[in-house]
Design a protein around this motif. Structure first.
Motif, PDB file in Angstrom:
ATOM      1  N   CYS A  93       0.841  -1.196   0.000  1.00  0.00           N
ATOM      2  CA  CYS A  93       0.000   0.000   0.000  1.00  0.00           C
ATOM      3  C   CYS A  93       0.877   1.248   0.000  1.00  0.00           C
ATOM      4  CB  CYS A  93      -0.916  -0.018   1.220  1.00  0.00           C
ATOM      5  SG  CYS A  93      -1.956   1.450   1.388  1.00  0.00           S
ATOM      6  N   TYR A  94       1.930   1.219   0.800  1.00  0.00           N
ATOM      7  CA  TYR A  94       2.878   2.337   0.877  1.00  0.00           C
ATOM      8  C   TYR A  94       3.502   2.598  -0.494  1.00  0.00           C
ATOM      9  CZ  TYR A  94       6.195   5.341   3.430  1.00  0.00           C
ATOM     10  OH  TYR A  94       6.915   6.401   3.929  1.00  0.00           O
ATOM     11  N   LEU A  95       3.957   1.529  -1.117  1.00  0.00           N
ATOM     12  CA  LEU A  95       4.576   1.641  -2.436  1.00  0.00           C
ATOM     13  C   LEU A  95       3.582   2.172  -3.460  1.00  0.00           C
ATOM     14  CD1 LEU A  95       6.866   1.054  -4.490  1.00  0.00           C
ATOM     15  CD2 LEU A  95       5.931  -1.270  -4.681  1.00  0.00           C
ATOM     16  N   THR A  96       2.381   1.621  -3.493  1.00  0.00           N
ATOM     17  CA  THR A  96       1.371   2.045  -4.453  1.00  0.00           C
ATOM     18  C   THR A  96       1.038   3.519  -4.279  1.00  0.00           C
ATOM     19  OG1 THR A  96       0.399  -0.158  -4.557  1.00  0.00           O
ATOM     20  CG2 THR A  96      -0.999   1.674  -5.251  1.00  0.00           C
ATOM     21  N   PHE A  97       0.909   3.961  -3.037  1.00  0.00           N
ATOM     22  CA  PHE A  97       0.600   5.367  -2.768  1.00  0.00           C
ATOM     23  C   PHE A  97       1.707   6.275  -3.294  1.00  0.00           C
ATOM     24  CE2 PHE A  97       0.577   9.238  -0.322  1.00  0.00           C
ATOM     25  CZ  PHE A  97      -0.764   9.572  -0.261  1.00  0.00           C
ATOM     26  N   ALA A  98       2.959   5.923  -3.015  1.00  0.00           N
ATOM     27  CA  ALA A  98       4.080   6.755  -3.450  1.00  0.00           C
ATOM     28  C   ALA A  98       4.143   6.856  -4.967  1.00  0.00           C
ATOM     29  CB  ALA A  98       5.389   6.193  -2.903  1.00  0.00           C
ATOM     30  N   VAL A  99       3.998   5.729  -5.655  1.00  0.00           N
ATOM     31  CA  VAL A  99       4.080   5.721  -7.120  1.00  0.00           C
ATOM     32  C   VAL A  99       2.890   6.458  -7.728  1.00  0.00           C
ATOM     33  CG1 VAL A  99       4.069   4.232  -9.157  1.00  0.00           C
ATOM     34  CG2 VAL A  99       5.466   3.615  -7.170  1.00  0.00           C
ATOM     35  N   SER A 100       1.720   6.330  -7.122  1.00  0.00           N
ATOM     36  CA  SER A 100       0.525   6.992  -7.644  1.00  0.00           C
ATOM     37  C   SER A 100       0.584   8.510  -7.468  1.00  0.00           C
ATOM     38  CB  SER A 100      -0.729   6.452  -6.943  1.00  0.00           C
ATOM     39  OG  SER A 100      -0.878   5.071  -7.187  1.00  0.00           O
ATOM     40  N   ASN A 101       1.402   8.956  -6.535  1.00  0.00           N
ATOM     41  CA  ASN A 101       1.545  10.399  -6.274  1.00  0.00           C
ATOM     42  C   ASN A 101       2.996  10.823  -6.492  1.00  0.00           C
ATOM     43  OD1 ASN A 101      -1.210  11.228  -4.862  1.00  0.00           O
ATOM     44  ND2 ASN A 101      -0.625   9.236  -4.031  1.00  0.00           N
ATOM     45  N   ILE A 164      12.690   2.224  -1.026  1.00  0.00           N
ATOM     46  CA  ILE A 164      12.313   1.580  -2.281  1.00  0.00           C
ATOM     47  C   ILE A 164      11.195   2.363  -2.969  1.00  0.00           C
ATOM     48  CG2 ILE A 164      11.317  -0.495  -3.327  1.00  0.00           C
ATOM     49  CD1 ILE A 164      12.640  -2.079  -1.027  1.00  0.00           C
ATOM     50  N   ALA A 165      10.201   2.770  -2.195  1.00  0.00           N
ATOM     51  CA  ALA A 165       9.074   3.517  -2.756  1.00  0.00           C
ATOM     52  C   ALA A 165       9.543   4.833  -3.371  1.00  0.00           C
ATOM     53  CB  ALA A 165       8.031   3.778  -1.674  1.00  0.00           C
ATOM     54  N   SER A 166      10.437   5.533  -2.682  1.00  0.00           N
ATOM     55  CA  SER A 166      10.909   6.819  -3.180  1.00  0.00           C
ATOM     56  C   SER A 166      11.758   6.654  -4.432  1.00  0.00           C
ATOM     57  CB  SER A 166      11.706   7.541  -2.087  1.00  0.00           C
ATOM     58  OG  SER A 166      10.872   7.866  -0.998  1.00  0.00           O
ATOM     59  N   LEU A 173      16.715   5.554  -9.907  1.00  0.00           N
ATOM     60  CA  LEU A 173      17.553   4.481 -10.437  1.00  0.00           C
ATOM     61  C   LEU A 173      16.806   3.769 -11.554  1.00  0.00           C
ATOM     62  CD1 LEU A 173      19.019   2.864  -7.197  1.00  0.00           C
ATOM     63  CD2 LEU A 173      20.174   4.381  -8.794  1.00  0.00           C
ATOM     64  N   SER A 174      17.351   3.805 -12.747  1.00  0.00           N
ATOM     65  CA  SER A 174      16.658   3.198 -13.881  1.00  0.00           C
ATOM     66  C   SER A 174      16.505   1.689 -13.730  1.00  0.00           C
ATOM     67  CB  SER A 174      17.423   3.507 -15.181  1.00  0.00           C
ATOM     68  OG  SER A 174      18.750   3.014 -15.104  1.00  0.00           O
ATOM     69  N   ILE A 175      17.354   1.067 -12.898  1.00  0.00           N
ATOM     70  CA  ILE A 175      17.256  -0.389 -12.726  1.00  0.00           C
ATOM     71  C   ILE A 175      16.079  -0.765 -11.830  1.00  0.00           C
ATOM     72  CG2 ILE A 175      19.726  -0.761 -13.080  1.00  0.00           C
ATOM     73  CD1 ILE A 175      19.978  -1.082 -10.025  1.00  0.00           C
ATOM     74  N   LEU A 176      15.525   0.220 -11.111  1.00  0.00           N
ATOM     75  CA  LEU A 176      14.405  -0.066 -10.218  1.00  0.00           C
ATOM     76  C   LEU A 176      13.122   0.444 -10.864  1.00  0.00           C
ATOM     77  CD1 LEU A 176      13.565  -1.269  -7.547  1.00  0.00           C
ATOM     78  CD2 LEU A 176      13.951   0.931  -6.459  1.00  0.00           C
ATOM     79  N   ALA A 177      12.627  -0.310 -11.831  1.00  0.00           N
ATOM     80  CA  ALA A 177      11.400   0.065 -12.525  1.00  0.00           C
ATOM     81  C   ALA A 177      10.209  -0.137 -11.606  1.00  0.00           C
ATOM     82  CB  ALA A 177      11.239  -0.772 -13.787  1.00  0.00           C
ATOM     83  N   PRO A 178       9.155   0.680 -11.781  1.00  0.00           N
ATOM     84  CA  PRO A 178       7.977   0.557 -10.910  1.00  0.00           C
ATOM     85  C   PRO A 178       7.396  -0.852 -10.873  1.00  0.00           C
ATOM     86  CG  PRO A 178       7.857   2.575 -12.171  1.00  0.00           C
ATOM     87  CD  PRO A 178       9.036   1.806 -12.703  1.00  0.00           C
ATOM     88  N   GLU A 179       7.410  -1.536 -12.020  1.00  0.00           N
ATOM     89  CA  GLU A 179       6.820  -2.876 -12.052  1.00  0.00           C
ATOM     90  C   GLU A 179       7.665  -3.887 -11.281  1.00  0.00           C
ATOM     91  OE1 GLU A 179       9.027  -2.208 -16.008  1.00  0.00           O
ATOM     92  OE2 GLU A 179       7.665  -1.100 -14.681  1.00  0.00           O
ATOM     93  N   GLU A 180       8.939  -3.573 -11.047  1.00  0.00           N
ATOM     94  CA  GLU A 180       9.795  -4.466 -10.272  1.00  0.00           C
ATOM     95  C   GLU A 180       9.761  -4.154  -8.781  1.00  0.00           C
ATOM     96  OE1 GLU A 180      13.469  -5.375 -13.292  1.00  0.00           O
ATOM     97  OE2 GLU A 180      13.401  -3.392 -12.362  1.00  0.00           O
ATOM     98  N   ALA A 181       9.360  -2.936  -8.452  1.00  0.00           N
ATOM     99  CA  ALA A 181       9.432  -2.489  -7.064  1.00  0.00           C
ATOM    100  C   ALA A 181       8.554  -3.343  -6.151  1.00  0.00           C
ATOM    101  CB  ALA A 181       9.033  -1.023  -6.969  1.00  0.00           C
ATOM    102  N   GLY A 182       7.378  -3.752  -6.631  1.00  0.00           N
ATOM    103  CA  GLY A 182       6.498  -4.572  -5.815  1.00  0.00           C
ATOM    104  C   GLY A 182       7.145  -5.875  -5.407  1.00  0.00           C
ATOM    105  N   ALA A 183       7.819  -6.521  -6.348  1.00  0.00           N
ATOM    106  CA  ALA A 183       8.494  -7.780  -6.039  1.00  0.00           C
ATOM    107  C   ALA A 183       9.639  -7.553  -5.063  1.00  0.00           C
ATOM    108  CB  ALA A 183       9.016  -8.424  -7.330  1.00  0.00           C
ATOM    109  N   ILE A 184      10.328  -6.426  -5.205  1.00  0.00           N
ATOM    110  CA  ILE A 184      11.436  -6.119  -4.304  1.00  0.00           C
ATOM    111  C   ILE A 184      10.926  -5.855  -2.896  1.00  0.00           C
ATOM    112  CG2 ILE A 184      13.264  -4.439  -3.825  1.00  0.00           C
ATOM    113  CD1 ILE A 184      13.577  -4.133  -6.864  1.00  0.00           C
ATOM    114  N   VAL A 185       9.823  -5.122  -2.782  1.00  0.00           N
ATOM    115  CA  VAL A 185       9.221  -4.872  -1.467  1.00  0.00           C
ATOM    116  C   VAL A 185       8.778  -6.191  -0.834  1.00  0.00           C
ATOM    117  CG1 VAL A 185       7.166  -3.923  -0.334  1.00  0.00           C
ATOM    118  CG2 VAL A 185       8.539  -2.474  -1.818  1.00  0.00           C
ATOM    119  N   ASP A 186       8.155  -7.060  -1.619  1.00  0.00           N
ATOM    120  CA  ASP A 186       7.724  -8.363  -1.094  1.00  0.00           C
ATOM    121  C   ASP A 186       8.914  -9.153  -0.565  1.00  0.00           C
ATOM    122  OD1 ASP A 186       5.078  -7.887  -1.668  1.00  0.00           O
ATOM    123  OD2 ASP A 186       5.083  -8.999  -3.554  1.00  0.00           O
ATOM    124  N   ASP A 187       9.993  -9.139  -1.307  1.00  0.00           N
ATOM    125  CA  ASP A 187      11.193  -9.877  -0.902  1.00  0.00           C
ATOM    126  C   ASP A 187      11.777  -9.280   0.376  1.00  0.00           C
ATOM    127  OD1 ASP A 187      13.183 -11.949  -1.482  1.00  0.00           O
ATOM    128  OD2 ASP A 187      14.556 -10.280  -1.812  1.00  0.00           O
TER     129      ASP A 187
END
Length: 205
Positions: A93-101, A164-166, A173-187
């Motif tokens: 939820c934290y990650l989604t909020f940051a990316v959405s805003n 991670i969210a920020s 960091l171009s290597i940390l794409a938004p679609e990858e961030a969720g998996a990284i947060v889960d890990d």
């Protein structure tokens, strides 16, 4: 200038906050200026300083409201299910909020107060409320931990998820794409929770 009599001091303050928030959403912090805010609300630039001490005061107000919205989003995460699932949902939820805003979120990392001005107590309380939300979710997983240890764990996990969210929201960091961030947060969350529980077992075993 003719609009001056149409607004109370509180209404004018809200106009300034809304216009400034929209400007930041559109162009980031660099797009914000007293002149552009004034143009959008059809008042003189000097009017801004009748409602706010300076731009820092205005930005802290906007950041405070953003943190309130984030806390509301986290508080809406359901409590049902295993405690670990709730922690995972809070982090996502934290990650989604940051990316959405994303552009508005950049204020949290890009806005720096002058060295002579400390962070207001009201702002600190908002940050503390975020940590307490995570601490409450962690507590059932390590019930034997002292309050200080539980708070420290919550701060460590919060800081990690925030980083991670920020990075994802601001595309630092171009290597940390938004679609990858969720998996990284889960890990991150899974690994951290496993570590906490392993440490607890080691103490009691």
């Amino acid at each position: 200038m003719g609009r001056r009599s149409l607004h109370t001091a509180e209404e004018l303050r809200e106009l300034i906050i809304t216009a400034s928030t929209n400007l930041i959403r559109e162009a980031g912090l660099e797009g914000l200026s007293a002149r552009e805010i004034a143009r959008r609300i059809n008042y003189s630039p000097g009017t801004l300083y009748n409602s706010f001490e300076n731009l820092d005061d205005l930005l802290l107000t906007i950041e405070g409201r953003l943190l309130d919205e984030l806390l509301a989003a986290l508080s809406a995460v359901p409590w049902g299910g295993p405690p670990a699932d709730r922690v995972q949902k809070l982090a996502n939820c934290y990650l989604t909020f940051a990316v959405s805003n994303a552009k508005l979120w950049s204020l949290i990392s890009e806005h720096h107060l002058p060295a002579s001005r400390g962070v207001p107590e009201s702002y600190r309380r908002k940050l503390e409320a975020l940590v307490e939300t995570i601490e409450s979710a962690l507590q059932p997983l390590v019930p034997d931990r002292s309050p200080d240890a539980a708070k420290r764990s919550a701060r460590a996990l919060w800081a990690s998820v925030h980083g991670i969210a920020s990075l994802s929201a601001t595309d630092k960091l171009s290597i940390l794409a938004p679609e990858e961030a969720g998996a990284i947060v889960d890990d991150l969350v899974l690994t951290y929770l496993n570590g906490l529980q392993s440490r607890a077992l080691g103490r009691t075993g």
